[in-house]
Design a protein around this motif. Structure first.
Motif, PDB file in Angstrom:
ATOM      1  N   CYS A  90       0.851  -1.189   0.000  1.00 23.08           N
ATOM      2  CA  CYS A  90       0.000   0.000   0.000  1.00 23.08           C
ATOM      3  C   CYS A  90       0.886   1.238   0.000  1.00 23.08           C
ATOM      4  O   CYS A  90       1.961   1.241   0.624  1.00 23.08           O
ATOM      5  CB  CYS A  90      -0.904   0.023   1.233  1.00 23.08           C
ATOM      6  N   GLY A  91       0.448   2.285  -0.668  1.00 23.48           N
ATOM      7  CA  GLY A  91       1.264   3.486  -0.719  1.00 23.48           C
ATOM      8  C   GLY A  91       0.458   4.759  -0.756  1.00 23.48           C
ATOM      9  O   GLY A  91      -0.647   4.795  -1.311  1.00 23.48           O
ATOM     10  N   VAL A  92       1.004   5.803  -0.157  1.00 21.76           N
ATOM     11  CA  VAL A  92       0.408   7.142  -0.180  1.00 21.76           C
ATOM     12  C   VAL A  92       1.497   8.133  -0.545  1.00 21.76           C
ATOM     13  O   VAL A  92       2.690   7.833  -0.474  1.00 21.76           O
ATOM     14  CB  VAL A  92      -0.218   7.518   1.177  1.00 21.76           C
ATOM     15  N   GLN A  93       1.081   9.333  -0.935  1.00 23.19           N
ATOM     16  CA  GLN A  93       2.049  10.347  -1.356  1.00 23.19           C
ATOM     17  C   GLN A  93       2.064  11.564  -0.444  1.00 23.19           C
ATOM     18  O   GLN A  93       2.626  12.597  -0.794  1.00 23.19           O
ATOM     19  CB  GLN A  93       1.763  10.770  -2.792  1.00 23.19           C
ATOM     20  N   ALA A  94       1.445  11.425   0.732  1.00 25.25           N
ATOM     21  CA  ALA A  94       1.476  12.512   1.707  1.00 25.25           C
ATOM     22  C   ALA A  94       1.694  11.924   3.095  1.00 25.25           C
ATOM     23  O   ALA A  94       1.024  10.957   3.464  1.00 25.25           O
ATOM     24  CB  ALA A  94       0.176  13.306   1.669  1.00 25.25           C
ATOM     25  N   PRO A  95       2.619  12.469   3.875  1.00 25.05           N
ATOM     26  CA  PRO A  95       2.907  11.903   5.195  1.00 25.05           C
ATOM     27  C   PRO A  95       1.761  12.030   6.187  1.00 25.05           C
ATOM     28  O   PRO A  95       1.759  11.359   7.221  1.00 25.05           O
ATOM     29  CB  PRO A  95       4.129  12.710   5.665  1.00 25.05           C
ATOM     30  N   ASP A  96       0.783  12.865   5.885  1.00 24.28           N
ATOM     31  CA  ASP A  96      -0.370  13.015   6.777  1.00 24.28           C
ATOM     32  C   ASP A  96      -1.625  12.366   6.207  1.00 24.28           C
ATOM     33  O   ASP A  96      -2.742  12.631   6.673  1.00 24.28           O
ATOM     34  CB  ASP A  96      -0.629  14.494   7.060  1.00 24.28           C
ATOM     35  N   ASP A  97      -1.475  11.516   5.210  1.00 23.16           N
ATOM     36  CA  ASP A  97      -2.634  10.850   4.609  1.00 23.16           C
ATOM     37  C   ASP A  97      -3.296   9.953   5.653  1.00 23.16           C
ATOM     38  O   ASP A  97      -2.635   9.115   6.269  1.00 23.16           O
ATOM     39  CB  ASP A  97      -2.188  10.009   3.408  1.00 23.16           C
ATOM     40  N   PRO A  98      -4.607  10.106   5.879  1.00 24.52           N
ATOM     41  CA  PRO A  98      -5.290   9.303   6.902  1.00 24.52           C
ATOM     42  C   PRO A  98      -5.320   7.812   6.599  1.00 24.52           C
ATOM     43  O   PRO A  98      -5.605   7.003   7.484  1.00 24.52           O
ATOM     44  CB  PRO A  98      -6.709   9.891   6.924  1.00 24.52           C
ATOM     45  N   ALA A  99      -5.008   7.413   5.374  1.00 21.76           N
ATOM     46  CA  ALA A  99      -4.954   5.986   5.058  1.00 21.76           C
ATOM     47  C   ALA A  99      -3.795   5.299   5.774  1.00 21.76           C
ATOM     48  O   ALA A  99      -3.817   4.076   5.969  1.00 21.76           O
ATOM     49  CB  ALA A  99      -4.832   5.789   3.551  1.00 21.76           C
ATOM     50  N   ILE A 100      -2.786   6.064   6.162  1.00 22.36           N
ATOM     51  CA  ILE A 100      -1.611   5.483   6.814  1.00 22.36           C
ATOM     52  C   ILE A 100      -2.003   4.756   8.094  1.00 22.36           C
ATOM     53  O   ILE A 100      -1.551   3.627   8.354  1.00 22.36           O
ATOM     54  CB  ILE A 100      -0.564   6.586   7.117  1.00 22.36           C
ATOM     55  N   ALA A 101      -2.838   5.386   8.900  1.00 24.48           N
ATOM     56  CA  ALA A 101      -3.246   4.775  10.167  1.00 24.48           C
ATOM     57  C   ALA A 101      -3.998   3.468   9.933  1.00 24.48           C
ATOM     58  O   ALA A 101      -3.816   2.486  10.676  1.00 24.48           O
ATOM     59  CB  ALA A 101      -4.115   5.750  10.960  1.00 24.48           C
ATOM     60  N   ILE A 102      -4.809   3.425   8.890  1.00 29.28           N
ATOM     61  CA  ILE A 102      -5.566   2.210   8.585  1.00 29.28           C
ATOM     62  C   ILE A 102      -4.625   1.073   8.204  1.00 29.28           C
ATOM     63  O   ILE A 102      -4.769  -0.062   8.668  1.00 29.28           O
ATOM     64  CB  ILE A 102      -6.572   2.495   7.455  1.00 29.28           C
ATOM     65  N   VAL A 103      -3.638   1.374   7.377  1.00 32.64           N
ATOM     66  CA  VAL A 103      -2.694   0.342   6.947  1.00 32.64           C
ATOM     67  C   VAL A 103      -1.838  -0.125   8.124  1.00 32.64           C
ATOM     68  O   VAL A 103      -1.602  -1.330   8.294  1.00 32.64           O
ATOM     69  CB  VAL A 103      -1.796   0.866   5.806  1.00 32.64           C
ATOM     70  N   LYS A 104      -1.390   0.805   8.967  1.00 29.69           N
ATOM     71  CA  LYS A 104      -0.571   0.411  10.118  1.00 29.69           C
ATOM     72  C   LYS A 104      -1.348  -0.480  11.082  1.00 29.69           C
ATOM     73  O   LYS A 104      -0.784  -1.446  11.635  1.00 29.69           O
ATOM     74  CB  LYS A 104      -0.052   1.659  10.838  1.00 29.69           C
ATOM     75  N   ASP A 105      -2.616  -0.176  11.275  1.00 35.12           N
ATOM     76  CA  ASP A 105      -3.445  -1.030  12.142  1.00 35.12           C
ATOM     77  C   ASP A 105      -3.558  -2.435  11.574  1.00 35.12           C
ATOM     78  O   ASP A 105      -3.497  -3.431  12.310  1.00 35.12           O
ATOM     79  CB  ASP A 105      -4.834  -0.421  12.312  1.00 35.12           C
ATOM     80  N   LEU A 106      -3.695  -2.527  10.262  1.00 32.24           N
ATOM     81  CA  LEU A 106      -3.812  -3.830   9.629  1.00 32.24           C
ATOM     82  C   LEU A 106      -2.488  -4.593   9.677  1.00 32.24           C
ATOM     83  O   LEU A 106      -2.469  -5.817   9.860  1.00 32.24           O
ATOM     84  CB  LEU A 106      -4.283  -3.665   8.183  1.00 32.24           C
ATOM     85  N   ILE A 107      -1.373  -3.874   9.547  1.00 29.00           N
ATOM     86  CA  ILE A 107      -0.057  -4.513   9.674  1.00 29.00           C
ATOM     87  C   ILE A 107       0.103  -5.123  11.064  1.00 29.00           C
ATOM     88  O   ILE A 107       0.543  -6.270  11.222  1.00 29.00           O
ATOM     89  CB  ILE A 107       1.065  -3.496   9.382  1.00 29.00           C
ATOM     90  N   ALA A 108      -0.276  -4.344  12.084  1.00 27.13           N
ATOM     91  CA  ALA A 108      -0.192  -4.855  13.456  1.00 27.13           C
ATOM     92  C   ALA A 108      -1.098  -6.062  13.647  1.00 27.13           C
ATOM     93  O   ALA A 108      -0.729  -7.033  14.326  1.00 27.13           O
ATOM     94  CB  ALA A 108      -0.554  -3.743  14.440  1.00 27.13           C
ATOM     95  N   GLU A 109      -2.264  -6.022  13.045  1.00 26.36           N
ATOM     96  CA  GLU A 109      -3.218  -7.134  13.134  1.00 26.36           C
ATOM     97  C   GLU A 109      -2.638  -8.398  12.506  1.00 26.36           C
ATOM     98  O   GLU A 109      -2.745  -9.501  13.067  1.00 26.36           O
ATOM     99  CB  GLU A 109      -4.505  -6.728  12.427  1.00 26.36           C
ATOM    100  N   LEU A 110      -1.987  -8.246  11.351  1.00 25.51           N
ATOM    101  CA  LEU A 110      -1.394  -9.404  10.672  1.00 25.51           C
ATOM    102  C   LEU A 110      -0.212  -9.962  11.453  1.00 25.51           C
ATOM    103  O   LEU A 110      -0.028 -11.180  11.550  1.00 25.51           O
ATOM    104  CB  LEU A 110      -0.951  -9.007   9.260  1.00 25.51           C
ATOM    105  N   GLU A 111       0.600  -9.079  12.006  1.00 27.22           N
ATOM    106  CA  GLU A 111       1.763  -9.529  12.775  1.00 27.22           C
ATOM    107  C   GLU A 111       1.326 -10.281  14.028  1.00 27.22           C
ATOM    108  O   GLU A 111       1.930 -11.294  14.406  1.00 27.22           O
ATOM    109  CB  GLU A 111       2.638  -8.335  13.145  1.00 27.22           C
ATOM    110  N   ALA A 112       0.258  -9.815  14.663  1.00 27.50           N
ATOM    111  CA  ALA A 112      -0.238 -10.492  15.858  1.00 27.50           C
ATOM    112  C   ALA A 112      -0.797 -11.868  15.532  1.00 27.50           C
ATOM    113  O   ALA A 112      -0.653 -12.819  16.314  1.00 27.50           O
ATOM    114  CB  ALA A 112      -1.310  -9.634  16.532  1.00 27.50           C
ATOM    115  N   ALA A 113      -1.420 -11.983  14.337  1.00 27.47           N
ATOM    116  CA  ALA A 113      -2.005 -13.263  13.938  1.00 27.47           C
ATOM    117  C   ALA A 113      -0.963 -14.218  13.383  1.00 27.47           C
ATOM    118  O   ALA A 113      -1.194 -15.430  13.311  1.00 27.47           O
ATOM    119  CB  ALA A 113      -3.107 -13.037  12.913  1.00 27.47           C
ATOM    120  N   GLY A 114       0.191 -13.671  12.969  1.00 24.56           N
ATOM    121  CA  GLY A 114       1.248 -14.511  12.417  1.00 24.56           C
ATOM    122  C   GLY A 114       0.891 -15.144  11.090  1.00 24.56           C
ATOM    123  O   GLY A 114       1.325 -16.252  10.778  1.00 24.56           O
TER     124      GLY A 114
END
Length: 401
Positions: A90-114
């Motif tokens: 996933c990629g965005v072109q602005a450091p304040d793009d609100p999609a970033i938080a959504i992707v980071k939450d999903l990354i954490a979710e995947l890492e926790a599930a292994g």
């Protein structure tokens, strides 16, 4: 010899318009029935079976903002019924793009599930051309790990067998790229304008493509899905070759075909988000795409007037003074459009009332007519002037003022 009176000329002109619009509506009614039959054939049971093998896949997902339902759409890509390795970038072109938080939450979710799926996030402000989406995709390629690439727009939702079907189609001999048809998907149940936006996709775009495919006239490639190998991408110049083109998806398809490879369209649909909540938003989006299609094939687009039989029959009836034959043509046009709507809805598993589809028919005709006067388009808050070759220039820059 006396000249005809003004009243006589007016009557002749009115009659000619009545018969002309009536004739076009009759052709459009036949076309509509062919479209319904094409949908019946294309989505017949037994198609789009996954192919053998499951090569490693990188899914490229350029994002822009926290669109409604984004988390669920991204999660669907990480829970695919696919046997091979999957990377989602996933990629965005602005450091304040609100999609970033959504992707980071999903990354954490995947890492926790292994789980086995790798999810990466790219935040890169580098701009490579006028097309912001392609600029974003170019940045995503820096971390792509696998040979098979699947690019899908951020507003596309897929089922659990999506990758299996797409990669299966790509594995067939002679196929260089796979793209997918799509249906409209309203964000909010009960939203009138979102329903109208979805109907434009389901009842106008989709049947037109199906007829084009059946007759061998359409050569589609959609941003809903562009699947190809890294080797094929390199042969067409990489994503950078399309950085200034508005219809980048169409251009990629044409470039792959120029290599002598086929662009496959499997017989299933993905869902395209319809977030428009006002008439203005609907018109803004549809006029942009109408202008794009007209630029790609001016003659074919002008000829597509016959795909609007109900408005044409209505105009014919008005100019014919509501004569019996004109009312018959209007009734036949309405009936044919309802048959098409029922057929399409049954094939894409949607149930909804029929009468708003007639409003949609009139609105689509107005968009068609208005598109001939459009010289500029709006895309994600920015205005562009579109050149004859399909390239975009932001309004205010050289050539775009």
């Amino acid at each position: 010899m006396p000249f005809p009176s003004t009243d006589t000329l007016g009557t002749l002109l009115t009659d000619a318009l009545g018969w002309g619009f009536g004739a076009m509506s009759a052709v459009g009614t036949l076309y509509t029935l062919v479209a319904a039959d094409s949908a019946q054939r294309f989505f017949a049971p037994g198609g789009a079976e996954p192919g053998a093998g499951a090569p490693a896949v990188t899914v490229l997902k350029p994002l822009h903002g926290a669109e409604p339902g984004l988390a669920a759409r991204l999660r669907a890509l990480t829970t695919q019924e696919y046997a091979g390795p999957v990377q989602v970038v996933c990629g965005v072109q602005a450091p304040d793009d609100p999609a970033i938080a959504i992707v980071k939450d999903l990354i954490a979710e995947l890492e926790a599930a292994g789980g086995p799926v790798r999810l990466d996030l790219v935040v890169d402000t580098t701009r490579h051309g006028a097309n912001a989406k392609i600029s974003n995709v170019i940045n995503l390629m820096a971390v792509a790990r696998h040979e098979v690439l699947v690019l899908a727009d951020s507003d596309i939702a897929v089922g659990p067998d999506y990758l299996a079907r797409v990669v299966g189609a790509l594995s067939r001999p002679g196929v260089g790229l796979v793209t997918c048809l799509y249906r409209g998907d309203p964000v909010e149940a009960g939203s009138f304008w979102q329903d109208q936006a979805a109907r434009a996709v389901d009842h106008h775009f989709l049947p037109n493509v199906l007829v084009g495919l059946r007759l061998g006239l359409a050569k589609p490639c959609f941003g809903s899905t562009i699947a190809l190998t890294d080797e094929t991408l390199g042969r067409i110049g990489g994503f950078a070759a399309f950085r200034d083109i508005l219809a980048d998806d169409h251009a990629m398809g044409m470039a792959v075909r120029a290599l002598g490879l086929a662009v496959a369209v499997p017989p299933f649909v993905v869902a395209h988000l319809a977030p428009e909540s006002s008439l203005g938003a609907v018109l803004d989006h549809e006029l942009r795409w109408a202008r794009t299609i007209r630029g790609l094939d001016p003659g074919g687009y002008a000829g597509s007037i016959v795909t609007h039989p109900v408005p044409l029959a209505l105009l014919g009836a008005i100019f014919a003074g509501w004569h019996a034959w004109s009312l018959l043509l209007l009734g036949l046009a309405v009936a044919a459009r309802l048959v098409l709507q029922v057929t399409i809805d049954a094939r894409i598993t949607r149930s909804r009332p029929r009468w708003p589809g007639l409003i949609r028919d009139v609105l689509s005709f107005l968009v068609f007519v208005a598109s001939f006067g459009i010289r500029r388009v709006s895309w994600r808050g920015q205005r562009f002037s579109v050149k004859s070759d399909g390239t975009m220039v932001p309004v205010g820059e050289n050539g775009g003022s």
